[in-house]
Enzyme design. Structure first.
Site, PDB file in Angstrom:
ATOM      1  N   PRO A   1       0.991  -1.098  -0.128  1.00  0.00           N
ATOM      2  CA  PRO A   1      -0.110   0.005   0.071  1.00  0.00           C
ATOM      3  C   PRO A   1       0.690   1.352   0.088  1.00  0.00           C
ATOM      4  CG  PRO A   1      -0.043  -0.923   2.067  1.00  0.00           C
ATOM      5  CD  PRO A   1       0.588  -1.798   1.323  1.00  0.00           C
ATOM      6  N   ASN A   2       0.243   2.274  -0.966  1.00  0.00           N
ATOM      7  CA  ASN A   2       0.894   3.408  -0.748  1.00  0.00           C
ATOM      8  C   ASN A   2       2.056   3.782  -1.711  1.00  0.00           C
ATOM      9  OD1 ASN A   2      -1.018   4.875   0.843  1.00  0.00           O
ATOM     10  ND2 ASN A   2      -0.172   3.817   2.340  1.00  0.00           N
TER      11      ASN A   2
ATOM     12  N   ARG B   1       5.050  11.002  -2.580  1.00  0.00           N
ATOM     13  CA  ARG B   1       4.851  10.342  -1.184  1.00  0.00           C
ATOM     14  C   ARG B   1       6.095  10.744  -0.087  1.00  0.00           C
ATOM     15  NH1 ARG B   1       4.570   4.365   1.258  1.00  0.00           N
ATOM     16  NH2 ARG B   1       4.091   5.112   3.386  1.00  0.00           N
TER      17      ARG B   1
ATOM     18  N   TYR C   1      11.038   8.819   1.276  1.00  0.00           N
ATOM     19  CA  TYR C   1      11.128   7.432   0.292  1.00  0.00           C
ATOM     20  C   TYR C   1      11.979   7.841  -0.875  1.00  0.00           C
ATOM     21  CZ  TYR C   1       7.734   5.672   3.955  1.00  0.00           C
ATOM     22  OH  TYR C   1       7.298   5.224   4.779  1.00  0.00           O
TER      23      TYR C   1
ATOM     24  N   ASN D   1       8.067  -5.469  -0.823  1.00  0.00           N
ATOM     25  CA  ASN D   1       8.159  -4.264  -0.123  1.00  0.00           C
ATOM     26  C   ASN D   1       6.494  -4.268   0.408  1.00  0.00           C
ATOM     27  OD1 ASN D   1       7.836  -1.986   1.354  1.00  0.00           O
ATOM     28  ND2 ASN D   1       9.016  -0.603   0.052  1.00  0.00           N
TER      29      ASN D   1
ATOM     30  N   ALA E   1       3.159  -0.641   4.802  1.00  0.00           N
ATOM     31  CA  ALA E   1       2.616  -0.839   6.333  1.00  0.00           C
ATOM     32  C   ALA E   1       1.889  -1.905   6.655  1.00  0.00           C
ATOM     33  CB  ALA E   1       1.468   0.233   6.247  1.00  0.00           C
TER      34      ALA E   1
ATOM     35  N   HIS F   1       3.832  -4.345   9.259  1.00  0.00           N
ATOM     36  CA  HIS F   1       3.845  -4.236  10.816  1.00  0.00           C
ATOM     37  C   HIS F   1       2.551  -4.752  11.361  1.00  0.00           C
ATOM     38  CE1 HIS F   1       6.909  -1.686   9.811  1.00  0.00           C
ATOM     39  NE2 HIS F   1       6.162  -0.745   8.880  1.00  0.00           N
TER      40      HIS F   1
ATOM     41  N   ASP G   1       1.324 -15.732   6.723  1.00  0.00           N
ATOM     42  CA  ASP G   1       0.856 -16.934   6.381  1.00  0.00           C
ATOM     43  C   ASP G   1       0.787 -17.360   4.838  1.00  0.00           C
ATOM     44  OD1 ASP G   1       0.314 -17.343   8.927  1.00  0.00           O
ATOM     45  OD2 ASP G   1      -1.827 -16.938   8.876  1.00  0.00           O
TER      46      ASP G   1
ATOM     47  N   GLU H   1      12.518  -9.198   1.959  1.00  0.00           N
ATOM     48  CA  GLU H   1      11.543  -8.057   2.429  1.00  0.00           C
ATOM     49  C   GLU H   1      12.464  -6.949   2.235  1.00  0.00           C
ATOM     50  OE1 GLU H   1      10.539  -8.665   6.322  1.00  0.00           O
ATOM     51  OE2 GLU H   1      10.006  -6.363   6.506  1.00  0.00           O
TER      52      GLU H   1
ATOM     53  N   HIS I   1      12.567  -2.515   2.481  1.00  0.00           N
ATOM     54  CA  HIS I   1      12.121  -1.108   2.752  1.00  0.00           C
ATOM     55  C   HIS I   1      12.951  -0.121   2.205  1.00  0.00           C
ATOM     56  CE1 HIS I   1       9.032  -3.232   5.259  1.00  0.00           C
ATOM     57  NE2 HIS I   1      10.133  -4.040   5.550  1.00  0.00           N
TER      58      HIS I   1
ATOM     59  N   SER J   1      13.018   2.977   3.451  1.00  0.00           N
ATOM     60  CA  SER J   1      13.607   3.580   4.544  1.00  0.00           C
ATOM     61  C   SER J   1      14.045   2.635   5.489  1.00  0.00           C
ATOM     62  CB  SER J   1      12.453   4.503   5.149  1.00  0.00           C
ATOM     63  OG  SER J   1      11.535   3.634   5.618  1.00  0.00           O
TER      64      SER J   1
ATOM     65  N   ARG K   1      12.962   4.578  12.891  1.00  0.00           N
ATOM     66  CA  ARG K   1      11.831   5.607  12.492  1.00  0.00           C
ATOM     67  C   ARG K   1      11.019   5.282  13.674  1.00  0.00           C
ATOM     68  NH1 ARG K   1       9.191   4.986   6.891  1.00  0.00           N
ATOM     69  NH2 ARG K   1       8.127   6.747   7.616  1.00  0.00           N
TER      70      ARG K   1
ATOM     71  N   ARG L   1       7.027   1.095  13.689  1.00  0.00           N
ATOM     72  CA  ARG L   1       7.614   0.273  12.343  1.00  0.00           C
ATOM     73  C   ARG L   1       8.785  -0.716  12.800  1.00  0.00           C
ATOM     74  NH1 ARG L   1       5.406   3.687   8.373  1.00  0.00           N
ATOM     75  NH2 ARG L   1       5.055   5.669   9.144  1.00  0.00           N
TER      76      ARG L   1
HETATM   77  C1  DQA Z   1       8.239   1.008   3.890  1.00  0.00           C
HETATM   78  C2  DQA Z   1       8.366   1.327   5.521  1.00  0.00           C
HETATM   79  C3  DQA Z   1       6.717   1.236   6.092  1.00  0.00           C
HETATM   80  O1  DQA Z   1       6.727   1.302   7.518  1.00  0.00           O
HETATM   81  C4  DQA Z   1       5.850   1.980   5.496  1.00  0.00           C
HETATM   82  O2  DQA Z   1       4.508   1.598   6.159  1.00  0.00           O
HETATM   83  C5  DQA Z   1       5.627   1.950   3.855  1.00  0.00           C
HETATM   84  C6  DQA Z   1       7.168   1.876   3.341  1.00  0.00           C
HETATM   85  C7  DQA Z   1       9.473   1.442   3.367  1.00  0.00           C
HETATM   86  O3  DQA Z   1       9.678   1.320   2.012  1.00  0.00           O
HETATM   87  O4  DQA Z   1      10.320   2.054   3.994  1.00  0.00           O
HETATM   88  O5  DQA Z   1       4.775   2.260   3.444  1.00  0.00           O
HETATM   89  O6  DQA Z   1       7.930  -0.191   3.743  1.00  0.00           O
END
Ligand code: DQA
Length: 151
Positions: free
Chosen positions: A14-15, A22, A27, A79, A82, A85, A92, A103, A105, A107, A112, A116
């Protein structure tokens, strides 16, 4: 023996479709399209194909993981945004897979907010890359391909 198809699945949660707009100070300024294009370029000489999937919906990502379970792919770069977390469902679904899973990220989640610092996925994936911005995706691709070539 089942042949593995030479495909690596890239999943963004998401996002992450809003990258570029953003919180660029966190990011970075590249869009997800630009990150994916760079990754696709990197994949050509490595001889692997990439499939890109992004969704803002937890269930859609779970469905995608079920789909690739049947495809017997080489690896997954995810990635989870959110959902990292919060999502036991994602954990699963990832547990279904036997291929390397990275995995990533953009950031450094450990630098942070406290919420997170917990990843519900970290202990079930092959490894985690956090804090290297868009380079994290490239590092993940290179790690998966090297691991496969060595095995
Ligand atoms: C993220 C870190 C997550 O905590 C956050 O919710 C994101 C982006 C990152 O790429 O740093 O959406 O996964």
């Amino acid at each position: 023996m089942t042949q593995k198809i030479k495909k690596i699945q890239v999943i963004n949660g998401p996002n992450l479709n809003m990258l570029g707009k953003r919180e660029p100070e966190i990011y970075g300024s590249l869009t997800l399209d630009q990150i994916n294009t760079n990754l696709a370029q990197q994949a050509i000489p490595l001889g692997v194909a990439l499939d890109f999937f992004q969704s803002n919906h937890e269930g859609a990502i779970v469905d995608k993981l079920h789909e690739i379970f049947d495809e017997n792919i080489l690896g997954v770069i995810i990635n989870p945004g959110a959902f990292t977390h919060t999502s036991i469902a994602l954990r699963d679904a990832l547990l279904l897979l036997t291929c390397p899973i990275v995995e990533i990220h953009l950031s450094n989640i450990y630098k942070r907010e406290a919420f997170r610092h917990t990843s519900l996925l970290a202990d079930i994936v092959t490894g985690q890359i956090t804090g290297f911005g868009h380079y994290g995706y490239q590092m993940a691709l290179s790690a998966i391909v090297n691991m496969i070539n060595e095995s």
